[in-house]
Design an enzyme around this catalytic site. Structure first.
Site, mmCIF file in Angstrom:
data_model
loop_
_atom_site.group_PDB
_atom_site.id
_atom_site.type_symbol
_atom_site.label_atom_id
_atom_site.label_comp_id
_atom_site.label_asym_id
_atom_site.label_seq_id
_atom_site.Cartn_x
_atom_site.Cartn_y
_atom_site.Cartn_z
ATOM 1 N N ASP A 67 0.814 -1.216 0.000
ATOM 2 C CA ASP A 67 0.000 0.000 0.000
ATOM 3 C C ASP A 67 0.851 1.271 0.000
ATOM 4 O OD1 ASP A 67 0.958 -0.432 2.594
ATOM 5 O OD2 ASP A 67 -0.993 -0.978 3.394
ATOM 6 N N ASN A 134 -7.717 -2.558 14.335
ATOM 7 C CA ASN A 134 -9.078 -2.909 13.917
ATOM 8 C C ASN A 134 -9.094 -4.141 13.011
ATOM 9 O OD1 ASN A 134 -8.002 -1.972 11.550
ATOM 10 N ND2 ASN A 134 -9.363 -0.203 11.344
ATOM 11 N N HIS A 136 -7.263 -4.548 10.257
ATOM 12 C CA HIS A 136 -6.979 -4.342 8.822
ATOM 13 C C HIS A 136 -5.682 -5.053 8.422
ATOM 14 C CE1 HIS A 136 -4.701 -0.278 9.592
ATOM 15 N NE2 HIS A 136 -3.823 -1.239 9.468
ATOM 16 N N GLU A 141 -9.849 -1.808 5.428
ATOM 17 C CA GLU A 141 -10.470 -1.465 6.703
ATOM 18 C C GLU A 141 -11.778 -2.236 6.895
ATOM 19 O OE1 GLU A 141 -8.610 0.086 8.597
ATOM 20 O OE2 GLU A 141 -8.009 2.089 7.951
HETATM 21 C C1 F6R Z 1 1.527 -1.332 6.187
HETATM 22 C C2 F6R Z 1 0.236 -1.994 6.299
HETATM 23 C C3 F6R Z 1 -0.544 -2.004 7.564
HETATM 24 C C4 F6R Z 1 0.291 -2.239 8.821
HETATM 25 C C5 F6R Z 1 -0.586 -2.169 10.063
HETATM 26 C C6 F6R Z 1 0.201 -2.374 11.329
HETATM 27 O O1 F6R Z 1 2.079 -1.475 4.898
HETATM 28 O O2 F6R Z 1 -0.228 -2.501 5.319
HETATM 29 O O3 F6R Z 1 -1.547 -2.984 7.482
HETATM 30 O O4 F6R Z 1 0.907 -3.489 8.743
HETATM 31 O O5 F6R Z 1 -1.240 -0.929 10.103
HETATM 32 O O6 F6R Z 1 1.042 -1.285 11.512
HETATM 33 P P1 F6R Z 1 2.084 -1.251 12.724
HETATM 34 O O7 F6R Z 1 3.057 -2.325 12.478
HETATM 35 O O8 F6R Z 1 2.706 0.135 12.635
HETATM 36 O O9 F6R Z 1 1.285 -1.449 13.971
#
Ligand code: F6R
Length: 244
Positions: A67, A134, A136, A141
C-alpha cells in the site's frame, strides 16, 4: 494456520526474518510482498544483518508493497516508498528497479490500474503482513464488505489515530491510501503475519481463534489461505486468550 508464540517481539521479528530469508535462500529470484509500519520496521534489520553477514543475497529478488498513502510524494519522509528505501532497500543489494511501491500522487486511477497489473504479473513467494488494531491487513479497513482488488480506501479514524505517531500532527495523516485488496493478498504463496501489543489482542483473537470470516475484522480472510504463519509474543497470546 500455524501460530508461533515467542518470548518477545524481538524474537517474533527474528523468526519472521528467518522465514523470509529461507524463501530467498531457496529461490534467489523470489518475489517478496512487503509491508511498512512499526512492525515491519523491526523485521527489516534482521534481513539486513543476514545480508551484511553474507547469508542473504537480494540481487535477483523483486518486491511489491501492499500500500501507499494517497497524497504523499515518494520522497515524503512518511511515504511508504521513502520508508522502504530508508528501512530496507538502501541497506541490501536489491536492484531498485525490481522494487514496486505504488505512487500515491498523480493520476490515481492510472496508478490503481498499474498496481493491479503488477499484482497480477505473478504471485509473491511470501507476503509479510502486520495487522491494524481494527484487524486491517494492507489498508483493507473493516466494513460491510471487503474489496478483492486494488482500490483506494478511506482510512478508519482508528488507523489515522494509530499512524499519527509517525507524523508531527494527526491532521497531517493522509485520509486515504491505495491498497491491495484482500483477494490480491490471498494470492501470495505464503503469508507471514507478525503482531505485538495489547491493542491488537481483539483482532488477533478473531484471526487465530474464531471460526468465521468477519468483515469487521478483515484479517479473518486469512483463514481461507492454506499457508499462513502468525507470529505473536506470549504477552499478546495471553491477552488474546490463545493457549499454545
Ligand atoms: C503497512 C500496512 C498495515 C500495517 C498495520 C500495522 O504497509 O499494510 O496494514 O501493517 O497498520 O502497523 P504497525 O506495524 O505500525 O502497527
Amino acid at each position: 494456520m500455524r501460530v508461533i508464540v515467542t518470548e518477545s517481539f524481538d524474537q517474533s521479528c527474528e523468526i519472521a526474518a528467518r522465514i523470509i530469508g529461507d524463501v530467498v535462500r531457496n529461490k534467489p529470484d523470489s518475489r517478496l510482498g512487503l509491508a511498512t509500519g512499526g512492525t515491519a520496521a523491526a523485521i527489516y534489520p534482521f534481513l539486513i544483518r543476514d545480508y551484511e553477514e553474507g547469508k542473504l543475497d537480494f540481487s535477483k529478488v523483486s518486491s511489491i508493497n501492499l500500500d501507499e498513502y494517497v497524497g504523499l510524494n515518494p520522497d515524503h519522509p512518511q511515504s511508504y516508498r521513502y520508508f522502504m528505501d530508508h528501512n530496507f532497500f538502501d541497506f541490501v543489494n536489491i536492484d531498485r528497479k525490481n522494487t514496486y511501491v505504488v505512487s500515491g500522487v498523480g493520476d490515481l486511477e492510472k496508478n490503481v490500474a498499474e498496481f493491479q497489473q503488477k499484482v497480477l504479473e505473478k504471485p509473491v513467494d511470501i507476503q509479510l503482513l502486520g495487522i491494524g488494531e481494527n484487524g486491517h491487513i494492507g489498508f483493507n479497513e473493516p466494513g460491510d464488505t471487503l474489496k478483492l482488488s486494488v482500490h483506494i480506501e478511506i482510512l478508519d479514524e482508528s488507523t489515522i489515530e494509530a499512524n499519527s505517531r509517525f507524523f508531527n500532527d494527526k491532521n497531517e495523516v493522509p485520509k486515504k491510501a491505495i491498497t491491495m485488496g484482500v483477494g490480491d493478498i490471498l494470492r501470495a504463496k505464503r503469508i507471514v503475519l507478525v503482531a505485538t501489543g495489547k491493542k491488537k489482542a481483539k483482532a488477533i483473537r478473531g484471526l487465530i481463534l474464531g471460526d468465521e470470516l468477519d468483515c469487521s475484522n478483515p484479517s479473518t480472510v486469512l483463514k481461507v489461505h492454506p499457508n499462513v504463519t502468525v507470529i505473536i509474543d506470549r504477552e499478546l497470546a495471553d491477552m488474546a486468550g490463545y493457549k499454545a
